[in-house]
Motif scaffolding. Structure first.
Motif, PDB file in Angstrom:
ATOM      1  N   THR A 149      43.324  32.735  27.894  1.00 48.69           N
ATOM      2  CA  THR A 149      43.536  33.095  29.299  1.00 48.69           C
ATOM      3  C   THR A 149      43.850  34.586  29.346  1.00 48.69           C
ATOM      4  O   THR A 149      44.367  35.152  28.381  1.00 48.69           O
ATOM      5  N   TYR A 150      43.530  35.198  30.472  1.00 48.92           N
ATOM      6  CA  TYR A 150      43.680  36.644  30.604  1.00 48.92           C
ATOM      7  C   TYR A 150      44.563  36.972  31.792  1.00 48.92           C
ATOM      8  O   TYR A 150      44.512  36.296  32.810  1.00 48.92           O
ATOM      9  N   THR A 151      45.328  38.050  31.651  1.00 49.93           N
ATOM     10  CA  THR A 151      46.036  38.581  32.814  1.00 49.93           C
ATOM     11  C   THR A 151      45.004  39.394  33.597  1.00 49.93           C
ATOM     12  O   THR A 151      43.934  39.716  33.062  1.00 49.93           O
ATOM     13  N   VAL A 152      45.329  39.750  34.827  1.00 53.37           N
ATOM     14  CA  VAL A 152      44.402  40.544  35.640  1.00 53.37           C
ATOM     15  C   VAL A 152      44.147  41.890  34.949  1.00 53.37           C
ATOM     16  O   VAL A 152      43.006  42.373  34.916  1.00 53.37           O
ATOM     17  N   GLU A 153      45.188  42.477  34.364  1.00 55.10           N
ATOM     18  CA  GLU A 153      45.033  43.777  33.681  1.00 55.10           C
ATOM     19  C   GLU A 153      44.090  43.652  32.479  1.00 55.10           C
ATOM     20  O   GLU A 153      43.218  44.495  32.284  1.00 55.10           O
ATOM     21  N   GLU A 154      44.287  42.601  31.669  1.00 52.25           N
ATOM     22  CA  GLU A 154      43.428  42.398  30.501  1.00 52.25           C
ATOM     23  C   GLU A 154      41.977  42.181  30.931  1.00 52.25           C
ATOM     24  O   GLU A 154      41.060  42.759  30.358  1.00 52.25           O
ATOM     25  N   ASN A 168      30.630  38.779  38.304  1.00 55.23           N
ATOM     26  CA  ASN A 168      31.293  37.607  38.879  1.00 55.23           C
ATOM     27  C   ASN A 168      31.170  36.407  37.944  1.00 55.23           C
ATOM     28  O   ASN A 168      32.144  35.675  37.733  1.00 55.23           O
ATOM     29  N   GLN A 169      29.986  36.228  37.368  1.00 58.03           N
ATOM     30  CA  GLN A 169      29.750  35.128  36.428  1.00 58.03           C
ATOM     31  C   GLN A 169      30.644  35.266  35.200  1.00 58.03           C
ATOM     32  O   GLN A 169      31.241  34.296  34.739  1.00 58.03           O
ATOM     33  N   LYS A 170      30.750  36.476  34.688  1.00 58.71           N
ATOM     34  CA  LYS A 170      31.576  36.728  33.498  1.00 58.71           C
ATOM     35  C   LYS A 170      33.045  36.421  33.808  1.00 58.71           C
ATOM     36  O   LYS A 170      33.732  35.803  33.000  1.00 58.71           O
ATOM     37  N   MET A 200      35.583  33.581  32.314  1.00 57.21           N
ATOM     38  CA  MET A 200      36.912  33.915  31.785  1.00 57.21           C
ATOM     39  C   MET A 200      38.003  33.108  32.510  1.00 57.21           C
ATOM     40  O   MET A 200      39.175  33.296  32.258  1.00 57.21           O
ATOM     41  N   ARG A 201      37.567  32.258  33.436  1.00 50.93           N
ATOM     42  CA  ARG A 201      38.437  31.370  34.205  1.00 50.93           C
ATOM     43  C   ARG A 201      39.438  32.125  35.085  1.00 50.93           C
ATOM     44  O   ARG A 201      40.585  31.742  35.216  1.00 50.93           O
ATOM     45  N   MET A 202      38.944  33.207  35.681  1.00 54.76           N
ATOM     46  CA  MET A 202      39.773  33.969  36.613  1.00 54.76           C
ATOM     47  C   MET A 202      39.667  33.309  37.995  1.00 54.76           C
ATOM     48  O   MET A 202      38.594  32.874  38.389  1.00 54.76           O
ATOM     49  N   ILE A 203      40.780  33.267  38.707  1.00 53.64           N
ATOM     50  CA  ILE A 203      40.774  32.663  40.044  1.00 53.64           C
ATOM     51  C   ILE A 203      40.027  33.593  41.008  1.00 53.64           C
ATOM     52  O   ILE A 203      39.937  34.800  40.758  1.00 53.64           O
ATOM     53  N   PRO A 204      39.498  33.049  42.117  1.00 52.23           N
ATOM     54  CA  PRO A 204      38.712  33.883  43.043  1.00 52.23           C
ATOM     55  C   PRO A 204      39.420  35.160  43.513  1.00 52.23           C
ATOM     56  O   PRO A 204      38.795  36.223  43.581  1.00 52.23           O
ATOM     57  N   GLN A 205      40.730  35.080  43.815  1.00 56.07           N
ATOM     58  CA  GLN A 205      41.447  36.282  44.264  1.00 56.07           C
ATOM     59  C   GLN A 205      41.454  37.350  43.169  1.00 56.07           C
ATOM     60  O   GLN A 205      41.272  38.536  43.452  1.00 56.07           O
ATOM     61  N   ALA A 206      41.645  36.934  41.926  1.00 57.28           N
ATOM     62  CA  ALA A 206      41.654  37.890  40.809  1.00 57.28           C
ATOM     63  C   ALA A 206      40.257  38.480  40.618  1.00 57.28           C
ATOM     64  O   ALA A 206      40.116  39.691  40.388  1.00 57.28           O
ATOM     65  N   ILE A 241      39.438  42.441  40.797  1.00 57.73           N
ATOM     66  CA  ILE A 241      38.830  43.153  39.667  1.00 57.73           C
ATOM     67  C   ILE A 241      37.515  43.814  40.094  1.00 57.73           C
ATOM     68  O   ILE A 241      37.265  44.984  39.779  1.00 57.73           O
ATOM     69  N   ILE A 242      36.684  43.082  40.841  1.00 54.97           N
ATOM     70  CA  ILE A 242      35.407  43.651  41.312  1.00 54.97           C
ATOM     71  C   ILE A 242      35.674  44.856  42.215  1.00 54.97           C
ATOM     72  O   ILE A 242      35.004  45.889  42.099  1.00 54.97           O
TER      73      ILE A 242
END
Length: 156
Positions: A6-11, A31-33, A37-43, A47-48
């Protein structure tokens, strides 16, 4: 037990900066990547947004590089390039800009070279109709416009 990292938003942000620096990417790929990485939509949105603000992600630049690359390396015609950009959800506006990256003179020269090369490969085909069909199929697969293809086929 789930062993996926799992990743933090910073990572995730740092990782995506590297991902976009390596080669031009479109929003869909990023977005696919992030989804993988199992990032939630808000994250993902955050990031984008960061990547866009800091010019890591630029759809126009991606479309231009894509069109240049596929034309020069794979000798794709404009039809195939347009279709592939549409699959990647690139806007009509950016597709038009991307197609301007291909000079007309180079485009027609490449078409002629490709058609001649294919004709040389079909030298053993005695049936004229089969030869024409094989040439047309090859050029259409590569995404060349029908008026160019049929013009070339008529020359046989």
């Amino acid at each position: 037990m789930n062993t996926r990292k799992t990743y933090t938003v910073e990572e995730a942000t740092k990782r995506m900066e590297r991902y976009c620096t390596y080669q031009e990417r479109c929003h869909k790929e990023v977005n696919q990547k992030l989804y993988e990485m199992r990032m939630i939509p808000q994250a993902r949105d955050q990031i984008i947004h960061h990547l866009l603000q800091h010019n890591f992600l630029n759809e126009t630049r991606f479309a231009q590089a894509f069109a240049r690359g596929k034309f020069r390396a794979k000798k794709w015609g404009k039809q195939r390039i347009v279709n592939e950009l549409k699959i990647r959800e690139i806007s009509k506006f950016n597709i038009q800009i991307a197609l301007k990256e291909i000079p007309d003179s180079e485009y027609y020269k490449t078409f002629e070279e490709l058609a001649e090369k294919r004709m040389d490969q079909l030298i053993s085909e005695k049936d004229l109709q089969k030869k024409r069909k094989k040439l047309a199929d090859y050029l259409f697969y590569r995404g060349w416009e029908s008026d160019l293809v049929y013009g070339k086929v008529k020359e046989i």
